[in-house]
Design a protein around this motif. Structure first.
Motif, PDB file in Angstrom:
ATOM      1  N   THR A  74      12.155   3.907  35.208  1.00 20.76           N
ATOM      2  CA  THR A  74      11.666   5.288  35.212  1.00 20.76           C
ATOM      3  C   THR A  74      11.302   5.721  33.794  1.00 20.76           C
ATOM      4  OG1 THR A  74      13.065   5.847  37.110  1.00 20.76           O
ATOM      5  CG2 THR A  74      12.199   7.676  35.814  1.00 20.76           C
ATOM      6  N   PHE A  75      10.069   6.171  33.635  1.00 21.89           N
ATOM      7  CA  PHE A  75       9.597   6.691  32.354  1.00 21.89           C
ATOM      8  C   PHE A  75       9.209   8.155  32.522  1.00 21.89           C
ATOM      9  CE2 PHE A  75       8.920   2.158  31.794  1.00 21.89           C
ATOM     10  CZ  PHE A  75       9.310   1.955  30.479  1.00 21.89           C
ATOM     11  N   THR A  76       9.334   8.895  31.430  1.00 20.98           N
ATOM     12  CA  THR A  76       8.923  10.290  31.401  1.00 20.98           C
ATOM     13  C   THR A  76       8.109  10.543  30.139  1.00 20.98           C
ATOM     14  OG1 THR A  76      10.982  10.927  30.289  1.00 20.98           O
ATOM     15  CG2 THR A  76      10.934  11.082  32.699  1.00 20.98           C
ATOM     16  N   ASP A  77       7.293  11.588  30.202  1.00 18.83           N
ATOM     17  CA  ASP A  77       6.549  11.989  29.010  1.00 18.83           C
ATOM     18  C   ASP A  77       7.500  12.742  28.091  1.00 18.83           C
ATOM     19  OD1 ASP A  77       4.279  10.858  30.007  1.00 18.83           O
ATOM     20  OD2 ASP A  77       3.523  12.706  30.889  1.00 18.83           O
ATOM     21  N   GLY A  78       7.937  12.074  27.043  1.00 16.88           N
ATOM     22  CA  GLY A  78       8.939  12.655  26.164  1.00 16.88           C
ATOM     23  C   GLY A  78       8.403  13.823  25.354  1.00 16.88           C
ATOM     24  N   LEU A  79       9.255  14.814  25.150  1.00 17.05           N
ATOM     25  CA  LEU A  79       8.937  15.964  24.307  1.00 17.05           C
ATOM     26  C   LEU A  79      10.225  16.373  23.615  1.00 17.05           C
ATOM     27  CD1 LEU A  79       6.855  19.077  25.380  1.00 17.05           C
ATOM     28  CD2 LEU A  79       8.871  19.267  23.954  1.00 17.05           C
ATOM     29  N   GLN A  80      10.242  16.284  22.308  1.00 14.50           N
ATOM     30  CA  GLN A  80      11.453  16.583  21.552  1.00 14.50           C
ATOM     31  C   GLN A  80      11.324  17.933  20.851  1.00 14.50           C
ATOM     32  OE1 GLN A  80      10.081  13.291  21.288  1.00 14.50           O
ATOM     33  NE2 GLN A  80      11.541  12.741  22.896  1.00 14.50           N
ATOM     34  N   ALA A  81      12.448  18.636  20.772  1.00 17.92           N
ATOM     35  CA  ALA A  81      12.479  19.935  20.101  1.00 17.92           C
ATOM     36  C   ALA A  81      13.902  20.198  19.637  1.00 17.92           C
ATOM     37  CB  ALA A  81      11.996  21.049  21.025  1.00 17.92           C
ATOM     38  N   ILE A  82      14.055  21.261  18.865  1.00 16.52           N
ATOM     39  CA  ILE A  82      15.368  21.691  18.380  1.00 16.52           C
ATOM     40  C   ILE A  82      15.595  23.119  18.848  1.00 16.52           C
ATOM     41  CG2 ILE A  82      16.771  22.185  16.347  1.00 16.52           C
ATOM     42  CD1 ILE A  82      15.341  19.984  14.891  1.00 16.52           C
ATOM     43  N   GLY A  83      16.765  23.365  19.440  1.00 20.06           N
ATOM     44  CA  GLY A  83      17.051  24.691  19.978  1.00 20.06           C
ATOM     45  C   GLY A  83      18.423  25.185  19.564  1.00 20.06           C
ATOM     46  N   THR A  84      18.689  26.449  19.882  1.00 21.35           N
ATOM     47  CA  THR A  84      19.958  27.094  19.563  1.00 21.35           C
ATOM     48  C   THR A  84      20.620  27.543  20.854  1.00 21.35           C
ATOM     49  OG1 THR A  84      19.103  27.861  17.440  1.00 21.35           O
ATOM     50  CG2 THR A  84      21.077  28.946  18.282  1.00 21.35           C
ATOM     51  N   ALA A  85      21.896  27.213  21.007  1.00 22.24           N
ATOM     52  CA  ALA A  85      22.644  27.579  22.205  1.00 22.24           C
ATOM     53  C   ALA A  85      23.035  29.051  22.147  1.00 22.24           C
ATOM     54  CB  ALA A  85      23.885  26.701  22.334  1.00 22.24           C
ATOM     55  N   GLN A  86      22.951  29.713  23.297  1.00 20.82           N
ATOM     56  CA  GLN A  86      23.357  31.102  23.417  1.00 20.82           C
ATOM     57  C   GLN A  86      24.204  31.255  24.675  1.00 20.82           C
ATOM     58  OE1 GLN A  86      20.248  34.091  22.802  1.00 20.82           O
ATOM     59  NE2 GLN A  86      18.845  32.429  22.310  1.00 20.82           N
ATOM     60  N   ALA A  87      25.109  32.254  24.658  1.00 19.46           N
ATOM     61  CA  ALA A  87      25.926  32.525  25.832  1.00 19.46           C
ATOM     62  C   ALA A  87      25.070  33.091  26.953  1.00 19.46           C
ATOM     63  CB  ALA A  87      27.042  33.496  25.477  1.00 19.46           C
ATOM     64  N   ARG A  88      25.513  32.868  28.170  1.00 19.55           N
ATOM     65  CA  ARG A  88      24.797  33.433  29.330  1.00 19.55           C
ATOM     66  C   ARG A  88      24.759  34.949  29.235  1.00 19.55           C
ATOM     67  NH1 ARG A  88      26.366  35.028  34.612  1.00 19.55           N
ATOM     68  NH2 ARG A  88      24.745  34.654  36.165  1.00 19.55           N
ATOM     69  N   GLU A  89      25.877  35.555  28.878  1.00 18.43           N
ATOM     70  CA  GLU A  89      25.963  36.985  28.580  1.00 18.43           C
ATOM     71  C   GLU A  89      26.834  37.143  27.344  1.00 18.43           C
ATOM     72  OE1 GLU A  89      24.203  39.097  30.097  1.00 18.43           O
ATOM     73  OE2 GLU A  89      23.696  38.125  31.997  1.00 18.43           O
ATOM     74  N   SER A  90      26.500  38.092  26.477  1.00 16.68           N
ATOM     75  CA  SER A  90      27.246  38.253  25.238  1.00 16.68           C
ATOM     76  C   SER A  90      27.156  39.691  24.748  1.00 16.68           C
ATOM     77  CB  SER A  90      26.697  37.305  24.165  1.00 16.68           C
ATOM     78  OG  SER A  90      27.402  37.449  22.952  1.00 16.68           O
ATOM     79  N   ILE A  91      28.322  40.266  24.354  1.00 16.14           N
ATOM     80  CA  ILE A  91      28.343  41.620  23.803  1.00 16.14           C
ATOM     81  C   ILE A  91      29.322  41.664  22.631  1.00 16.14           C
ATOM     82  CG2 ILE A  91      27.792  42.743  25.991  1.00 16.14           C
ATOM     83  CD1 ILE A  91      30.797  43.557  26.095  1.00 16.14           C
ATOM     84  N   VAL A  92      29.178  42.723  21.826  1.00 21.61           N
ATOM     85  CA  VAL A  92      30.135  43.048  20.766  1.00 21.61           C
ATOM     86  C   VAL A  92      30.987  44.209  21.254  1.00 21.61           C
ATOM     87  CG1 VAL A  92      30.403  43.892  18.405  1.00 21.61           C
ATOM     88  CG2 VAL A  92      28.630  42.221  18.936  1.00 21.61           C
ATOM     89  N   LEU A  93      32.292  44.067  21.181  1.00 23.43           N
ATOM     90  CA  LEU A  93      33.189  45.139  21.598  1.00 23.43           C
ATOM     91  C   LEU A  93      33.243  46.194  20.500  1.00 23.43           C
ATOM     92  CD1 LEU A  93      36.115  42.994  23.080  1.00 23.43           C
ATOM     93  CD2 LEU A  93      34.186  44.029  24.294  1.00 23.43           C
ATOM     94  N   THR A  94      32.782  47.409  20.816  1.00 18.92           N
ATOM     95  CA  THR A  94      32.737  48.498  19.843  1.00 18.92           C
ATOM     96  C   THR A  94      32.994  49.809  20.566  1.00 18.92           C
ATOM     97  OG1 THR A  94      31.378  49.540  18.124  1.00 18.92           O
ATOM     98  CG2 THR A  94      30.246  48.768  20.092  1.00 18.92           C
ATOM     99  N   PRO A  95      33.634  50.796  19.919  1.00 14.27           N
ATOM    100  CA  PRO A  95      33.921  52.071  20.599  1.00 14.27           C
ATOM    101  C   PRO A  95      32.681  52.941  20.740  1.00 14.27           C
ATOM    102  CG  PRO A  95      34.672  52.163  18.340  1.00 14.27           C
ATOM    103  CD  PRO A  95      34.207  50.747  18.564  1.00 14.27           C
ATOM    104  N   LYS A  96      32.706  53.828  21.723  1.00 10.80           N
ATOM    105  CA  LYS A  96      31.614  54.781  21.910  1.00 10.80           C
ATOM    106  C   LYS A  96      31.807  56.039  21.073  1.00 10.80           C
ATOM    107  CE  LYS A  96      30.525  53.381  26.669  1.00 10.80           C
ATOM    108  NZ  LYS A  96      30.398  53.845  28.067  1.00 10.80           N
ATOM    109  N   ILE A  97      33.059  56.310  20.697  1.00 13.35           N
ATOM    110  CA  ILE A  97      33.360  57.515  19.922  1.00 13.35           C
ATOM    111  C   ILE A  97      34.187  57.118  18.691  1.00 13.35           C
ATOM    112  CG2 ILE A  97      33.177  59.211  21.748  1.00 13.35           C
ATOM    113  CD1 ILE A  97      36.550  57.740  20.856  1.00 13.35           C
ATOM    114  N   ALA A  98      34.194  57.974  17.688  1.00 13.72           N
ATOM    115  CA  ALA A  98      34.969  57.725  16.476  1.00 13.72           C
ATOM    116  C   ALA A  98      36.391  58.216  16.691  1.00 13.72           C
ATOM    117  CB  ALA A  98      34.326  58.439  15.291  1.00 13.72           C
TER     118      ALA A  98
END
Length: 389
Positions: A74-98
């Motif tokens: 089995t052969f495929t048309d190769g294509l190489q690249a470099i990527g960055t992994a990210q979370a499926r969902e991601s947030i920063v925990l921060t308050p809404k009020i001071a």
């Protein structure tokens, strides 16, 4: 006498030297006559088989070689690249009020469920206000109930009932606002995930935007990378890919392309592609640098080990094992190759399925030479044996 030597001494030395050289030449000729040129005969006998060396073709002892069969791969048309992994969902925990943090209900690295309380801000004053508002709301709702009964029995006017109902609705709105202010002081997990390092402490004064921690859903990893616009036809949703990271050099992570950006960057002439990688064990982490091998256009084709190919200026050649008069010999054959990947080469022309080509001993055989196929080395021997042509 001395005078004669001084006069003819140089000439005498020259005559004596010539005489000695003549004696040496005569002695060598006599020796060659006695031994009959044994030295020359020795050099001829060193090449058995009439002076034909190991490439002379035909005859001689069969050379041990290793061969491989031409088979489908089995052969495929190769294509190489470099990527960055990210979370499926991601947030920063921060308050809404001071305000100050009253309690932190997680530790670094904890897995939390959706809706779980993570941080509680100080809310003593707001809680007291909410209690007062709730009491007023309860009284207003009771008044509305009583006036509704009086109206139903004909002892209250419609205008009075409407006024009491408006007061009850306003009291309910104030109660809802007070509850909302309390809720703003409680930080809950919007989705299940892993909490990162805690960066705040109870009693610390926080403002909106100040980071308390992070929350990531890493059950799947979004891998973003870019490709040139000329390669757009190879990157469509569903195409399989394999990713690697230097953190785990012995592992491969398989996924598929999920989305392709709708726009091409006019400055770089590239388009952003997003793939999804399963990450049930949490091995991959957001921010990892990964190399990507896109496997588009999969196809089955004849293939041979790349080590069997001799690349020459005029093309690619192999040595094929053939049966000749009851023995196995080799023939040099030109082939046309296609894609090469993973140590295998695609064969477009020149060979058929089942043909055997020499993989080890390529440089030591010549066309027409008899060969003996040897068994491949065991795994232990292969680890110690140098791989060469």
């Amino acid at each position: 006498m001395v005078g004669l030597f001084r006069r003819f001494g140089f000439a005498a030395v020259v005559v004596v030297g010539l005489a000695l050289m003549l004696l040496v030449v005569v002695g060598k000729s006599a020796t060659d006559a006695v031994f009959g040129g044994a030295g020359a005969g020795a050099s001829v006998s060193a090449a058995p088989g009439g002076g034909r060396g190991p490439g002379g073709g035909g005859g001689g002892q069969a050379a041990p070689v290793l061969a491989a069969s031409v088979a489908m791969h089995t052969f495929t048309d190769g294509l190489q690249a470099i990527g960055t992994a990210q979370a499926r969902e991601s947030i920063v925990l921060t308050p809404k009020i001071a305000d100050t943090i009253r309690r932190i209900r997680f530790e670094s690295g904890d897995r939390v469920r959706a809706g779980q309380v993570l941080v509680e801000m100080s809310s003593v004053e707001q809680a007291a206000d909410l209690a007062a508002v709730n009491a007023s709301n309860a009284a207003a709702q009771e008044d509305l109930r009583r006036y509704q009964e009086l109206f139903d029995r004909g002892f209250a006017s419609q205008a009075r009932l409407d006024s009491v109902r408006a007061a009850a609705d306003a009291a309910q709105a104030r109660a809802n606002a007070g509850a909302s202010r309390i809720a703003d002081r409680t930080i809950r997990a919007p989705f299940a995930g892993v909490v990162g390092l805690r960066t705040a402490s109870p009693g610390q004064y926080m403002r909106p935007g100040d980071q308390i921690g992070t929350l990531d859903d890493v059950s799947e990893i979004k891998l973003d990378f870019t490709v040139t616009e000329t390669q757009l036809s190879r990157v469509v949703a569903g195409v399989e890919l394999v990713a690697h990271t230097s953190a785990y050099p012995d592992r491969s992570f398989t996924g598929a392309i999920a989305n392709v950006d709708s726009r091409v960057d006019p400055a770089t002439r590239t388009v952003r592609v997003r793939a999804i990688l399963p990450n049930a064990d949490g091995t991959l982490r957001p921010g990892m640098l990964m190399t990507v091998d896109v496997r588009s256009n999969p196809r089955e084709a004849l293939a041979i080990p790349e080590i069997a190919i001799l690349d020459q200026i005029d093309g690619a050649y192999v040595y094929r094992v053939v049966e000749h008069e009851g023995s196995q010999t080799v023939e040099r054959l030109q082939i046309r190759t296609g894609q090469r990947s993973g140590g295998m080469a695609e064969v477009l022309e020149g060979l058929n399925a089942g043909d055997q080509v020499i993989t080890e001993g390529v440089q030591s055989v010549r066309p027409g030479q008899p060969v003996q196929l040897s068994a491949p080395p065991s795994a232990a021997e292969g680890a110690l044996r140098p791989r060469g042509r």
